[in-house]
Design a protein around this motif. Structure first.
Motif, PDB file in Angstrom:
ATOM      1  N   HIS A 163     -66.801 -39.833 -17.119  1.00 59.29           N
ATOM      2  CA  HIS A 163     -66.843 -38.443 -16.572  1.00 59.29           C
ATOM      3  C   HIS A 163     -65.851 -38.325 -15.646  1.00 59.29           C
ATOM      4  CE1 HIS A 163     -69.535 -40.379 -13.704  1.00 59.29           C
ATOM      5  NE2 HIS A 163     -70.397 -40.624 -14.747  1.00 59.29           N
ATOM      6  N   ARG A 192     -63.620 -33.679 -18.478  1.00 56.17           N
ATOM      7  CA  ARG A 192     -64.479 -34.067 -17.436  1.00 56.17           C
ATOM      8  C   ARG A 192     -65.691 -34.635 -17.775  1.00 56.17           C
ATOM      9  NH1 ARG A 192     -61.178 -34.347 -13.707  1.00 56.17           N
ATOM     10  NH2 ARG A 192     -62.934 -34.240 -12.349  1.00 56.17           N
ATOM     11  N   LEU A 193     -66.293 -34.769 -19.040  1.00 54.37           N
ATOM     12  CA  LEU A 193     -67.374 -35.674 -19.417  1.00 54.37           C
ATOM     13  C   LEU A 193     -67.265 -35.694 -20.848  1.00 54.37           C
ATOM     14  CD1 LEU A 193     -71.124 -35.709 -17.972  1.00 54.37           C
ATOM     15  CD2 LEU A 193     -70.686 -35.523 -20.405  1.00 54.37           C
ATOM     16  N   ALA A 198     -72.339 -31.879 -18.032  1.00 59.18           N
ATOM     17  CA  ALA A 198     -71.339 -31.873 -18.055  1.00 59.18           C
ATOM     18  C   ALA A 198     -70.612 -31.085 -16.791  1.00 59.18           C
ATOM     19  CB  ALA A 198     -70.638 -31.108 -19.306  1.00 59.18           C
ATOM     20  N   GLU A 250     -70.818 -33.409 -14.077  1.00 62.95           N
ATOM     21  CA  GLU A 250     -70.361 -34.568 -14.222  1.00 62.95           C
ATOM     22  C   GLU A 250     -70.969 -35.805 -13.983  1.00 62.95           C
ATOM     23  OE1 GLU A 250     -66.273 -34.471 -12.639  1.00 62.95           O
ATOM     24  OE2 GLU A 250     -65.703 -32.316 -13.412  1.00 62.95           O
TER      25      GLU A 250
END
Length: 815
Positions: free
Chosen positions: A586, A594-595, A699, A702
């Motif tokens: 992440h 981002r993840l 997500a 993160e």
């Protein structure tokens, strides 16, 4: 205070001691009041009869006739008793009071009806069949009601089925034949004693005496039917009370007795004098008095209880105005819901309704516990004129409401038809009454408007459902689910592999198929877990079972396979932690995503993995990995970007029976939660992580978290042993060369650029271990989650030929 109503003469209040209020002392018309007009009436009747004969006309209404008879059915000492497992098949040793069968015959020219009440625990199929064979030839089986008072001190020996003998003792053809002969003779005697009659009824609200019954103090309805001759002399008084005889304690297990119903009948017959008889029916309407009598209850208390009810019935009957009421009988044979005990339970539920004037009596072959039929309210005033009688025309166990389905009671243990039997019974009674059940849906036939097909991808199944996802899932995979149940549960249960070695059923001889009883016992062990499900989960499991063509309890057992093996004491298969992988990348390393998250799970389950796309009740899209025979999520992602994975780790114990399977609870959490913390909160207290490591990634935030299960049964369900916002650094302890976790860390160290989903998929694909020469490939399921791209990549190692990941979007494309 006795609150009651009466038909044909309005409402008459009674004081607490049941005294007659003066304004109504002379309301009844006795024979002496009409002696002066007998001659005139007789001449008129003769004239009308002659005119009818001359014109060839037939009367449009015939007079009501009734007859009553009673027979002694007390068996010889040594006869096995029914109703208590503690007797272990031993025979009776003493007789406290005689047992009887009573019959009321009614005929209005259109219907000829026999109502029979016998001092028995239950009416076995064999007994009913034999009585029908011996009954008067003109008597139609549909118009014969054969009910048991349900005394737990009555004779057994009338069941031939091996399973039913557990509760009724060894089979005795002699007892069966003698009892049937006495009942049939009683029916003939009642017919032969018939004479002109009139009938009326009343329903009273009665408060059971707590010191005698041990039950609550809510009012219970007492229904009294009075049948009398032309002089107003009682032919029979029928009393229905929602109170079940349940023996008088463990020190009297081998004593024959009619219990309090016998004393009710004796009191009525002693009061009404020669020619008057009594019938007791075990009622279910109202349910307020339906609890077990304390084991310490003495014979004296039993007699006082019976005599108090008998006295009450007589006093109520004396205030009933009788008339020549029409009678009728209607019946239905309802299909029983699927049950684990199908091999020895009837496949049809016979309901019979006897109608006399404004009173309807529904007879069912079941015991009915408190609350099971609380919503049985028909249109108009039907609730005031309708009473339900239990234990009639057979016995198929008890029915408890869903709220009591998981209770540790004798009635719940005799509830064989899954959690929705009360709903099914209520709908069936309404259908026979011709009324619409207000809040009771009709019994489902398991069909769904949405019948999807299962798509086979590279080594896995793919299924997308909407509308009724669980019914559709069960229907689409019915063959697989049924095969799984047969192999994993039924065959293992029949072999004794799912019960502890010290369980009684584990010692049943090999030539006796005790699997129905064993499976019902296992289902009972899982009922506390059922109670932990929410309403939506229960509905969905029901749909899944109906779609697959299985009993609800069978589908429930299938979800608990691992927990059942632990319950039996089987040594769990240890999964090496080094063979599994859970990861999250992440922040900046994951680039625009981002993840990125993933899992690699050893797949030891015979069935192929299933990827299931669905929509939760709250409208959240979910994509999940699960075995094709199971409900829930082993690894999944929702539309909020939440990823969950559950990986078996036997070092942390085994799943427990008391809580629902983790996979079902994970699916529920995905359908509700929009954050990582929301997932953990949804699981807290309702899921068992014993035997699992849980991975949750968010997500939006993160972040990711790993939650360890616990090997200690007394520990909390969720132990948050490890929380991290980054990958674990490798420890100083030496690792195996091909440890996937170590390889992943090295991969991350060497990567000087942003890691893409493509690179992760390539890395995971290269982890596939080469099998030893001659050995079958070991299967792993690997998933890479891309929350913001709203898709996953799936690969089944050891099965797929090209070794490529299959990309599946979170939601199906809109047409």
């Amino acid at each position: 205070m006795l609150d009651w109503r009466m038909h044909h003469c309005g409402c008459i209040p009674l004081s607490m001691n049941f005294s007659i209020t003066p304004p109504f002392e002379n309301r009844r018309l006795h024979g002496s009041r009409i002696a002066s007009v007998v001659t005139t009436v007789a001449r008129f009747v003769l004239l009308v009869t002659l005119l009818i004969g001359m014109t060839g006309l037939t009367p449009t209404a015939l007079a009501l006739e009734a007859g009553f008879a009673k027979a002694d059915i007390t068996p010889v000492l040594g006869t096995p008793l029914a109703g208590r497992l503690e007797r272990w098949g031993r025979g009776s040793e003493t007789i406290h009071d005689p047992l009887s069968a009573s019959c009321l015959y009614l005929d209005d020219g259109n219907a000829a009806i026999f109502l029979v009440s016998a001092d028995l625990y239950a009416v076995s199929p064999e007994l009913r069949t034999r009585v029908l064979e011996l009954a008067p030839r003109f008597a139609t089986p549909e118009n014969i009601v054969l009910a048991a008072t349900h005394t737990h001190s009555g004779p057994g020996g009338m069941d031939r089925g091996l399973v039913r003998r557990v509760n009724s003792g060894r089979s005795s053809p002699r007892v069966l034949e003698e009892t049937a002969q006495q009942i049939a003779g009683c029916m003939r005697d009642a017919y032969n004693s018939r004479r002109r009659a009139a009938a009326g009824h009343a329903i009273a609200a009665w408060t059971p005496p707590t010191d005698l019954t041990g039950v609550n103090v809510n009012p219970a309805p007492v229904t009294v039917l009075r049948v009398e001759d032309s002089d107003g002399i009682p032919i029979a008084i029928v009393v229905t009370v929602p109170l079940v005889p349940d023996n008088v304690g463990t020190d009297e297990l081998l004593t024959l007795s009619a219990d309090f119903p016998g004393f009710i009948s004796n009191t009525i017959e002693e009061t009404t004098g020669a020619g008057g008889g009594a019938l007791f029916f075990s009622g279910a309407s109202g349910d307020s008095a339906r609890t077990e009598i304390p084991a310490t209850t003495s014979w004296d208390a039993i007699e006082r209880l019976g005599r108090s009810i008998g006295t009450l019935a007589v006093e109520i009957s004396e205030r009933i105005e009788c008339g020549e009421l029409p009678i009728a009988m209607r019946a239905s044979n309802e299909s029983m819901p699927l049950s684990l005990g199908d091999s020895w339970l009837p496949d049809k539920l016979r309901l019979t309704q006897f109608v006399v004037g404004g009173l309807t009596m529904t007879f069912v072959p079941l015991g009915i516990s408190p609350g099971a039929i609380d919503n049985l309210v028909a249109a108009g005033d039907m609730e005031n004129d309708h009473t339900i009688v239990s234990f009639a025309n057979g016995f198929a166990g008890h029915v408890v409401p869903e709220s009591a389905y998981a209770a540790d009671t004798a009635a719940a243990r005799l509830h064989y038809f899954g959690p929705y039997m009360a709903e099914r019974l209520t709908a069936s009674i309404h259908a026979l009454l011709g009324t619409a059940a207000t809040d009771t849906p009709p019994p489902s036939n398991g069909e769904s408007e949405n019948e999807p097909t299962v798509q086979e991808l590279d080594g896995l199944y793919m299924l997308t459902t909407t509308g009724e996802p669980e019914t559709a899932l069960g229907s689409a995979l019915a063959d697989t689910i049924q095969d799984s149940f047969e192999q994993r549960i039924h065959e293992s249960g029949a072999a004794g592999e799912l019960l502890p070695g010290n369980h009684t059923l584990a010692h049943v001889p090999w030539f006796v198929d005790a699997s129905p009883v064993a499976l019902l016992q296992l289902a009972f062990e899982l009922r506390p877990a059922w109670a932990a499900l929410d309403t939506d989960q229960r509905r969905r499991l029901k749909g899944y079972a109906e779609g697959a063509g299985l009993p609800v309890e069978a589908a429930w057992l299938l979800q608990h396979e691992e927990a059942l093996k632990g319950y039996a004491g089987n040594t769990p298969k240890v999964y090496s932690v080094e063979r599994t992988l859970m990861f999250a990348i992440h922040g900046d390393r994951a680039g625009a995503e981002r993840l990125l998250a993933g899992v690699r799970i050893p797949w030891t389950i015979p069935e192929s993995p299933l990827i299931h796309r669905s929509i939760s009740e709250t409208g959240i899209p979910i994509i999940s990995l699960t075995p094709a025979h199971a409900m829930g999520t082993l690894a999944g992602m929702n539309g909020s970007g939440i990823v969950v994975c559950a990986v078996r780790n036997s070092e942390h114990g085994r799943p427990r029976l008391a809580l629902p399977p983790l996979a079902m609870q994970l699916e529920r959490a995905l359908g509700l939660a929009s954050t990582k913390e929301g997932v953990l909160e949804a699981l807290e207290g309702s899921a068992s992580l014993d035997g699992f490591d849980l991975f949750v990634a968010d997500a939006e935030a993160e972040t990711a978290v790993v939650v360890r299960g616990s090997a200690a049964p007394e520990s909390p369900s969720i132990v948050r042993g490890l929380t991290t916002d980054r990958l674990q650094e490798p420890s100083s302890a030496p690792k195996e060369r091909n440890d996937p976790r170590e390889l992943l860390v090295n991969f991350m160290r060497s990567a000087e650029r942003i890691v893409s989903a493509d690179e992760l998929a390539t890395f995971v694909a290269e982890l596939e271990a080469k099998p030893a020469q001659g050995a079958a490939p070991e299967r792993f399921v690997s998933i890479v989650f891309e929350p913001r791209a709203r898709q996953i990549r799936v690969r089944v190692e050891g099965v797929t030929t090209g070794g490529e990941f299959v990309t599946i979007p979170l939601e199906a494309e809109q047409s």
